[in-house]
Design a protein around this motif. Structure first.
Motif, PDB file in Angstrom:
ATOM      1  N   LEU A   1       7.304  25.292  17.211  1.00 14.01           N
ATOM      2  CA  LEU A   1       8.303  24.717  17.878  1.00 14.01           C
ATOM      3  C   LEU A   1       7.930  23.080  17.835  1.00 14.01           C
ATOM      4  CD1 LEU A   1       9.409  26.624  21.012  1.00 14.01           C
ATOM      5  CD2 LEU A   1      10.529  26.455  18.481  1.00 14.01           C
ATOM      6  N   ALA A   2       6.726  22.677  17.849  1.00 16.63           N
ATOM      7  CA  ALA A   2       6.251  21.377  17.817  1.00 16.63           C
ATOM      8  C   ALA A   2       6.955  20.487  16.541  1.00 16.63           C
ATOM      9  CB  ALA A   2       4.908  21.096  17.987  1.00 16.63           C
ATOM     10  N   PRO A   3       7.057  21.088  15.328  1.00 16.57           N
ATOM     11  CA  PRO A   3       7.647  20.056  14.243  1.00 16.57           C
ATOM     12  C   PRO A   3       9.094  20.030  14.480  1.00 16.57           C
ATOM     13  CG  PRO A   3       6.132  21.711  13.351  1.00 16.57           C
ATOM     14  CD  PRO A   3       6.504  22.121  14.594  1.00 16.57           C
ATOM     15  N   ALA A   4       9.798  20.808  14.972  1.00 19.71           N
ATOM     16  CA  ALA A   4      11.356  20.710  15.199  1.00 19.71           C
ATOM     17  C   ALA A   4      11.448  20.022  16.287  1.00 19.71           C
ATOM     18  CB  ALA A   4      11.885  22.031  15.472  1.00 19.71           C
ATOM     19  N   PHE A   5      10.740  19.731  17.389  1.00 17.49           N
ATOM     20  CA  PHE A   5      10.851  18.962  18.458  1.00 17.49           C
ATOM     21  C   PHE A   5      10.734  17.655  18.354  1.00 17.49           C
ATOM     22  CE2 PHE A   5       8.930  16.683  22.209  1.00 17.49           C
ATOM     23  CZ  PHE A   5      10.006  16.858  22.859  1.00 17.49           C
ATOM     24  N   LEU A   6       9.599  17.325  17.340  1.00 19.79           N
ATOM     25  CA  LEU A   6       9.281  15.797  16.986  1.00 19.79           C
ATOM     26  C   LEU A   6      10.387  15.513  15.983  1.00 19.79           C
ATOM     27  CD1 LEU A   6       5.579  16.212  16.329  1.00 19.79           C
ATOM     28  CD2 LEU A   6       6.632  14.910  18.224  1.00 19.79           C
ATOM     29  N   ARG A   7      10.887  16.186  15.119  1.00 23.11           N
ATOM     30  CA  ARG A   7      11.959  15.787  14.112  1.00 23.11           C
ATOM     31  C   ARG A   7      13.396  15.664  14.939  1.00 23.11           C
ATOM     32  NH1 ARG A   7      12.389  20.126  11.181  1.00 23.11           N
ATOM     33  NH2 ARG A   7      14.184  20.860  12.226  1.00 23.11           N
ATOM     34  N   ASP A   8      13.768  16.684  15.738  1.00 22.69           N
ATOM     35  CA  ASP A   8      15.192  16.597  16.130  1.00 22.69           C
ATOM     36  C   ASP A   8      15.176  15.871  17.647  1.00 22.69           C
ATOM     37  OD1 ASP A   8      15.719  18.177  14.136  1.00 22.69           O
ATOM     38  OD2 ASP A   8      15.510  19.939  15.431  1.00 22.69           O
ATOM     39  N   ASP A   9      14.519  16.222  18.378  1.00 23.01           N
ATOM     40  CA  ASP A   9      14.354  15.467  19.755  1.00 23.01           C
ATOM     41  C   ASP A   9      14.047  14.090  19.997  1.00 23.01           C
ATOM     42  OD1 ASP A   9      15.989  17.748  20.565  1.00 23.01           O
ATOM     43  OD2 ASP A   9      14.053  18.902  21.449  1.00 23.01           O
ATOM     44  N   LEU A  10      12.886  13.817  19.391  1.00 25.19           N
ATOM     45  CA  LEU A  10      12.122  12.531  19.274  1.00 25.19           C
ATOM     46  C   LEU A  10      12.412  11.702  18.363  1.00 25.19           C
ATOM     47  CD1 LEU A  10       8.752  13.620  20.682  1.00 25.19           C
ATOM     48  CD2 LEU A  10      10.527  12.811  21.950  1.00 25.19           C
ATOM     49  N   GLY A  11      13.264  12.123  17.319  1.00 24.21           N
ATOM     50  CA  GLY A  11      13.690  11.392  16.098  1.00 24.21           C
ATOM     51  C   GLY A  11      12.600  10.912  15.125  1.00 24.21           C
ATOM     52  N   VAL A  12      11.342  11.457  15.030  1.00 24.84           N
ATOM     53  CA  VAL A  12      10.348  11.154  13.857  1.00 24.84           C
ATOM     54  C   VAL A  12      10.904  11.859  12.802  1.00 24.84           C
ATOM     55  CG1 VAL A  12       7.878  11.416  13.519  1.00 24.84           C
ATOM     56  CG2 VAL A  12       8.554  11.406  16.014  1.00 24.84           C
ATOM     57  N   SER A  13      11.008  11.040  11.662  1.00 29.54           N
ATOM     58  CA  SER A  13      11.368  11.379  10.519  1.00 29.54           C
ATOM     59  C   SER A  13      10.199  11.700   9.409  1.00 29.54           C
ATOM     60  CB  SER A  13      12.341  10.625   9.685  1.00 29.54           C
ATOM     61  OG  SER A  13      12.113   9.021   9.745  1.00 29.54           O
ATOM     62  N   ASN A  14       8.908  10.904   9.814  1.00 28.44           N
ATOM     63  CA  ASN A  14       7.761  10.978   8.856  1.00 28.44           C
ATOM     64  C   ASN A  14       7.034  12.355   9.038  1.00 28.44           C
ATOM     65  OD1 ASN A  14       5.640  10.144   7.234  1.00 28.44           O
ATOM     66  ND2 ASN A  14       5.217   8.263   8.465  1.00 28.44           N
ATOM     67  N   PHE A  15       7.094  13.141   7.914  1.00 29.63           N
ATOM     68  CA  PHE A  15       6.449  14.238   7.871  1.00 29.63           C
ATOM     69  C   PHE A  15       4.641  14.204   8.093  1.00 29.63           C
ATOM     70  CE2 PHE A  15      10.210  15.481   5.391  1.00 29.63           C
ATOM     71  CZ  PHE A  15      10.879  16.355   6.461  1.00 29.63           C
ATOM     72  N   ALA A  16       4.280  13.173   7.880  1.00 31.20           N
ATOM     73  CA  ALA A  16       2.728  12.834   7.884  1.00 31.20           C
ATOM     74  C   ALA A  16       2.672  12.753   9.572  1.00 31.20           C
ATOM     75  CB  ALA A  16       2.516  11.518   7.162  1.00 31.20           C
ATOM     76  N   VAL A  17       3.477  12.145  10.246  1.00 37.00           N
ATOM     77  CA  VAL A  17       3.065  12.142  11.722  1.00 37.00           C
ATOM     78  C   VAL A  17       3.216  13.610  12.404  1.00 37.00           C
ATOM     79  CG1 VAL A  17       4.013  10.970  13.728  1.00 37.00           C
ATOM     80  CG2 VAL A  17       3.923   9.730  11.679  1.00 37.00           C
ATOM     81  N   ILE A  18       4.402  13.918  11.832  1.00 34.41           N
ATOM     82  CA  ILE A  18       4.467  15.557  12.520  1.00 34.41           C
ATOM     83  C   ILE A  18       3.404  16.477  12.043  1.00 34.41           C
ATOM     84  CG2 ILE A  18       5.919  17.682  12.179  1.00 34.41           C
ATOM     85  CD1 ILE A  18       8.385  15.473  11.828  1.00 34.41           C
TER      86      ILE A  18
END
Length: 63
Positions: A16-33
């Motif tokens: 769930l962490a990648p989806a949470f970072l991408r959708d809820d926190l707005g992180v679009s960089n896959f390296a950060v995720i």
């Protein structure tokens, strides 16, 4: 029993962490995720003997 429960929670969070970072926190960089999830998985893969005190306290904070 405790190991199975912690492995289940860790697997659930790792999925769930990648989806949470991408959708809820707005992180679009896959390296950060990837670094965020990698830090979580590194806590499991690294043997406890290799973890020094500073690394051992930093990984849970990053993960």
């Amino acid at each position: 029993m405790l190991v199975a429960a912690s492995a289940g929670v860790n697997g659930f969070f790792s999925s769930l962490a990648p989806a949470f970072l991408r959708d809820d926190l707005g992180v679009s960089n896959f390296a950060v995720i990837g670094v965020g999830v990698g830090a979580l998985l590194a806590q499991i893969v690294m043997p406890a003997a290799l973890l020094r005190r500073d690394i051992g306290t930093a990984l849970p904070a990053v993960g």
